[in-house]
Write a protein that holds these residues in place. Sequence first.
Motif, PDB file in Angstrom:
ATOM      1  N   SER A 100      34.964  69.857  82.754  1.00 18.14           N
ATOM      2  CA  SER A 100      34.180  70.821  81.993  1.00 18.14           C
ATOM      3  C   SER A 100      33.419  71.703  82.971  1.00 18.14           C
ATOM      4  CB  SER A 100      33.206  70.114  81.046  1.00 18.14           C
ATOM      5  OG  SER A 100      32.440  71.058  80.315  1.00 18.14           O
ATOM      6  N   ARG A 144      32.782  70.688  75.109  1.00 19.24           N
ATOM      7  CA  ARG A 144      33.928  71.539  75.427  1.00 19.24           C
ATOM      8  C   ARG A 144      34.694  70.836  76.544  1.00 19.24           C
ATOM      9  NH1 ARG A 144      32.026  73.327  71.526  1.00 19.24           N
ATOM     10  NH2 ARG A 144      31.509  75.477  70.968  1.00 19.24           N
ATOM     11  N   PHE A 148      42.661  72.865  75.984  1.00 16.56           N
ATOM     12  CA  PHE A 148      41.228  72.997  75.722  1.00 16.56           C
ATOM     13  C   PHE A 148      40.916  72.407  74.353  1.00 16.56           C
ATOM     14  CE2 PHE A 148      37.561  75.505  74.160  1.00 16.56           C
ATOM     15  CZ  PHE A 148      36.645  75.180  75.142  1.00 16.56           C
ATOM     16  N   SER A 162      37.628  71.815  71.659  1.00 17.78           N
ATOM     17  CA  SER A 162      36.235  72.121  71.318  1.00 17.78           C
ATOM     18  C   SER A 162      35.901  71.467  69.988  1.00 17.78           C
ATOM     19  CB  SER A 162      36.018  73.634  71.224  1.00 17.78           C
ATOM     20  OG  SER A 162      36.822  74.187  70.183  1.00 17.78           O
ATOM     21  N   GLU A 220      38.590  80.999  71.303  1.00 15.02           N
ATOM     22  CA  GLU A 220      38.081  79.843  70.577  1.00 15.02           C
ATOM     23  C   GLU A 220      37.554  80.276  69.219  1.00 15.02           C
ATOM     24  OE1 GLU A 220      34.584  76.433  71.067  1.00 15.02           O
ATOM     25  OE2 GLU A 220      34.996  77.874  72.672  1.00 15.02           O
TER      26      GLU A 220
END
Length: 284
Positions: A114, A144, A163, A165, A181
């Motif tokens: 991260s 994240r 990734f 989230s 995102e």
Amino acid sequence: MKMGKFDSQSGMSLIEILIVLVVTAILATFAIAQLGQSKTNLQRQNVARELKVSLERARFDSVKRRASDTSKRASVKVDATTFDVTTDLNTNGTIEATDTRQINFGSSDIRIVSSNLTFPITVKFDHRGQITATDNSGNNVTPRFIICNNCTALTATPENANFISISPTGTIVMTAFGASEPTFQNPVVGSIPIGTEIKNTVAFGTNYVAPGGGTPTPTPTPAATPTPTPTPTPPNATPTPTPTPPPTPTPPPPPTACLRNQRPAQDNCVCKSPMFVRSNGKCQ
């Protein structure tokens, strides 16, 4: 003896063979490298999917058990090479020390990194599915995670990283690294005043308190109206017997049609057209 003439075009030279071997080696090297890269990408994507599924499973577990108490909330603790999933594995309604399982991928080059978090990160879900994420020092953070192959947050690319989230409402999203995102608004939880849309005439048990305080006034039960005793009816005189009608005679059944070679006089049948009684007495 006459010698045959040598034909220089009947085979390949040594230089041509070497060229073919070099080209084949180059193509094989590219194919092996591409195959190894595909396997590495597949392993990384499997780890990212496993982390996403574990987060979703923990969220569902807390919502299912209505885990409003912090000690009873399901959680996922994420570190660089492992993550621990704590859910109600034995379905007894609470969280115990034996309800944690660990997923370890330290033998590969896959890492969870991260840009601004200090691992390990613990993500807990409450009874509404909303999250509380804290770092190793207990500070609240925004989770994240970058799952990549032997990289850092600075060297991660769409080719070597995924990734993940988590929104404040507990929505888990997995995308390729660098993709936009999605944004989610924070939930608005309101409070309903006591007595709103509640009938104060409905009570459960003996400890009911009417809206506004006090004890509700019971509604008196109406007194029952007595039913008058009916006047007895004198018995009737001896009833007049009703004459029984004479039985209706049942007509005899009509005679059946004779079959071929039957005799009407003996077999109690009727010889019907197109057959007729012959001289021998048979119906033919």
